[in-house]
Write an enzyme that holds these catalytic residues in place. Structure first.
Site, PDB file in Angstrom:
ATOM      1  N   SER A 259     -50.380  -4.347 -51.109  1.00  0.00           N
ATOM      2  CA  SER A 259     -50.450  -4.032 -52.535  1.00  0.00           C
ATOM      3  C   SER A 259     -51.870  -3.694 -52.939  1.00  0.00           C
ATOM      4  O   SER A 259     -52.820  -3.873 -52.174  1.00  0.00           O
ATOM      5  CB  SER A 259     -49.966  -5.231 -53.361  1.00  0.00           C
ATOM      6  OG  SER A 259     -50.889  -6.311 -53.247  1.00  0.00           O
ATOM      7  N   LYS A 260     -52.010  -3.200 -54.177  1.00  0.00           N
ATOM      8  CA  LYS A 260     -53.330  -2.857 -54.698  1.00  0.00           C
ATOM      9  C   LYS A 260     -54.258  -4.062 -54.731  1.00  0.00           C
ATOM     10  O   LYS A 260     -55.469  -3.925 -54.618  1.00  0.00           O
ATOM     11  CB  LYS A 260     -53.194  -2.270 -56.114  1.00  0.00           C
ATOM     12  CG  LYS A 260     -52.539  -0.893 -56.140  1.00  0.00           C
ATOM     13  CD  LYS A 260     -52.446  -0.360 -57.557  1.00  0.00           C
ATOM     14  CE  LYS A 260     -51.780   1.026 -57.580  1.00  0.00           C
ATOM     15  NZ  LYS A 260     -51.641   1.539 -58.954  1.00  0.00           N
ATOM     16  N   ARG A 261     -53.679  -5.258 -54.862  1.00  0.00           N
ATOM     17  CA  ARG A 261     -54.499  -6.470 -54.927  1.00  0.00           C
ATOM     18  C   ARG A 261     -55.241  -6.737 -53.616  1.00  0.00           C
ATOM     19  O   ARG A 261     -56.203  -7.486 -53.592  1.00  0.00           O
ATOM     20  CB  ARG A 261     -53.628  -7.684 -55.281  1.00  0.00           C
ATOM     21  CG  ARG A 261     -53.112  -7.682 -56.705  1.00  0.00           C
ATOM     22  CD  ARG A 261     -52.509  -9.027 -57.069  1.00  0.00           C
ATOM     23  NE  ARG A 261     -51.366  -9.354 -56.222  1.00  0.00           N
ATOM     24  CZ  ARG A 261     -50.121  -8.936 -56.440  1.00  0.00           C
ATOM     25  NH1 ARG A 261     -49.870  -8.166 -57.488  1.00  0.00           N
ATOM     26  NH2 ARG A 261     -49.142  -9.278 -55.642  1.00  0.00           N
ATOM     27  N   SER A 262     -54.776  -6.117 -52.524  1.00  0.00           N
ATOM     28  CA  SER A 262     -55.428  -6.338 -51.232  1.00  0.00           C
ATOM     29  C   SER A 262     -56.843  -5.771 -51.224  1.00  0.00           C
ATOM     30  O   SER A 262     -57.692  -6.199 -50.451  1.00  0.00           O
ATOM     31  CB  SER A 262     -54.610  -5.701 -50.110  1.00  0.00           C
ATOM     32  OG  SER A 262     -54.684  -4.288 -50.180  1.00  0.00           O
TER      33      SER A 262
END
Length: 489
Positions: A259-262
């Site tokens: 995900s973008k949070r990575s």
């Protein structure tokens, strides 16, 4: 067999996710391996999600990764236009949707939002989580032709839905997952044309793939569940179904969807973190595929020769950040120095403000870094000597400690003060003569000397390489500082 034609059909909604880049890369490799055509198509039918500048991001990404396309925006050929919103203006999708209505394979739906909301229900997934779904009940399928025409004449808002069977099964073939059967009751009557007149992603995809002669459709396995609907559209039109190649999910190291949070889910994220485009392409190619010989470092040309999509895995591919860093380091080592310096210079200048030879500094770190931000930690001592622990003068292998180091530095200091040529080779020859004269081992002298001029246990170069860059005055100052530190221990 017909000529292989693949396409990359991104939506302009932001940065390019690693999964989308892999889709583009695999489609590109399949067609280049077979000597076919690679098409770029911009799927901008979801106007609400479109982001300004996103098309530029797509073009820049393809350019930096070397994925040159044969047809697409700016390379117009017979299948254009290659931007879906332009195709909407031509009335293309509405024309084909009406053909399905005439065949009974689609129908007008005039249900308002209130009625559609009443059809929503909550179900439990296999993992125990709850989600809300909406299955349309074919209410408007029973409308007579006269009722439909009256509603259209009155300007009533409508969508056009696919008329899918609610009984039996639909089977489709995927080149990776094999034959998959789906109960028709799960298909739902998906919307083909939205109330704003734009086609849905699914419908436009099928129409454009057929009209553009796409032979192999590459996409993520999240689209497996939609494939029966696609096939029913192909069959309804009497069109040939393309080869399906669904790629495995990409997960993080905790086996969660990337995900973008990575922080490293997009191509541009990775470039900003100091990765080079060629290494990212190489790494992404191995997210779900490997060549028969298990070679890991491959440029684009080698990937084209070796790529066989039949060897794509079914199981999820893990985005191993550590492996990507290692691979990037291998690419950095092989870069022509001028190319490396061009990329490294901004990182060096963030740390080094003194008038030092930045190219020589770059030459020391090229073989020692994995990503460009690593440069700072390797070279910061050139700007200022850190406040180091004199325990660093101890080295079992070199047989040095604080006392022996103090003796050596005091002995070598006048030699270095008298010597004026501070080029690496000249310094090394002078120190070599000193070492032979004293009967010392090389490390017995060079270890304390390097420690004094760097203040670091690990450096990107040896004592003389560092002193060449620092110059005589600064090198002498640091050696004298080292003597003071050792004398006051």
């Amino acid at each position: 067999m017909s000529k292989v034609r693949t396409r990359f059909a991104p939506s302009p909604t932001g940065r390019m996710h690693v999964g989308n880049l892999r889709t583009a890369l695999y489609a590109y490799l399949i067609t280049r391996h077979a000597g076919g055509d690679f098409i770029l198509r911009i799927e901008d039918t979801d106007q609400k999600r479109e982001m300004e500048g996103a098309v530029d991001i797509i073009n820049r990404t393809l350019e930096l990764t070397g994925l040159d396309y044969d047809e697409g925006p700016g390379k117009e050929k017979d299948c254009g236009p290659y931007v879906q919103s332009d195709r909407v203006k031509n009335g293309l999708y509405m024309e084909y949707a009406k053909k399905l209505v005439e065949k009974g394979e689609a129908y007008y739906c005039f249900c308002d939002e209130e009625r559609l909301n009443s059809l929503k229900k909550t179900i439990k997934s296999e993992d125990g989580t709850e989600k809300e779904i909406s299955v349309y009940d074919k209410h408007c399928l029973s409308l007579s032709k006269e009722e439909v025409e009256a509603n259209l004449k009155a300007g009533k808002s409508f969508v056009i839905r696919q008329n899918n069977p609610s009984e039996g099964t639909t089977t489709f073939h995927d080149d990776i997952y094999g034959d998959i059967s789906v109960n028709n009751e799960e298909l739902d009557d998906m919307i083909l044309i939205k109330s704003d007149g734009y086609p849905t992603y699914n419908f436009a995809n099928v129409v454009d793939d057929h009209l553009m002669g796409i032979t192999h459709v590459v996409r993520g396995n999240e689209y497996l569940s939609s494939s029966p609907k696609y096939n029913r559209l192909y069959e309804a039109f009497g069109w040939e179904i393309p080869e399906y190649i669904h790629c495995p999910l990409i997960t993080d190291e905790n086996h969660k969807k990337l995900s973008k949070r990575s922080g490293h889910s997009s191509f541009e994220d990775l470039l900003e973190q100091g990765f080079v485009a060629e290494a990212v392409v190489n790494f992404v190619a191995l997210l779900g595929w490997s060549p028969e010989d298990n070679q890991e470092i491959m440029d684009l040309g080698e990937l084209i020769k070796k790529f066989d999509y039949h060897h794509i895995n079914k199981s999820p591919a893990v985005f191993d950040y550590g492996k990507l860093k290692w691979m990037n380091g291998e690419y950095i080592k092989k870069m022509p120095f001028d190319d490396f310096y061009k990329m490294a210079e901004p990182y060096i200048k963030e740390v080094i403000k003194k008038p030092l030879d930045l190219k020589k500094i770059a030459g020391l770190v090229q073989s020692r870094i994995e990503i460009f931000p690593d440069i700072a930690g390797h070279i910061d001592f050139f700007e200022a000597l850190p406040d180091y622990d004199i325990a660093m003068y101890r080295h079992k292998k070199m047989k040095t400690d604080e006392d022996t180091s103090l003796t050596v530095l005091k002995e070598v200091l006048p030699v270095l003060k008298e010597h004026d040529d501070y080029s690496n080779d000249a310094l090394y020859e002078r120190l070599k003569a000193f070492i032979e004269e004293k009967g010392y081992k090389n490390g017995y002298v060079l270890w304390p000397l390097r420690t004094a001029v760097s203040g670091k246990e690990m450096t990107p170069g040896g004592a003389t390489e560092i002193m060449e860059i620092l110059g005589k005055e600064e090198s002498i100052r640091r050696i004298e500082d080292g003597i003071r530190r050792l004398e006051t221990k």
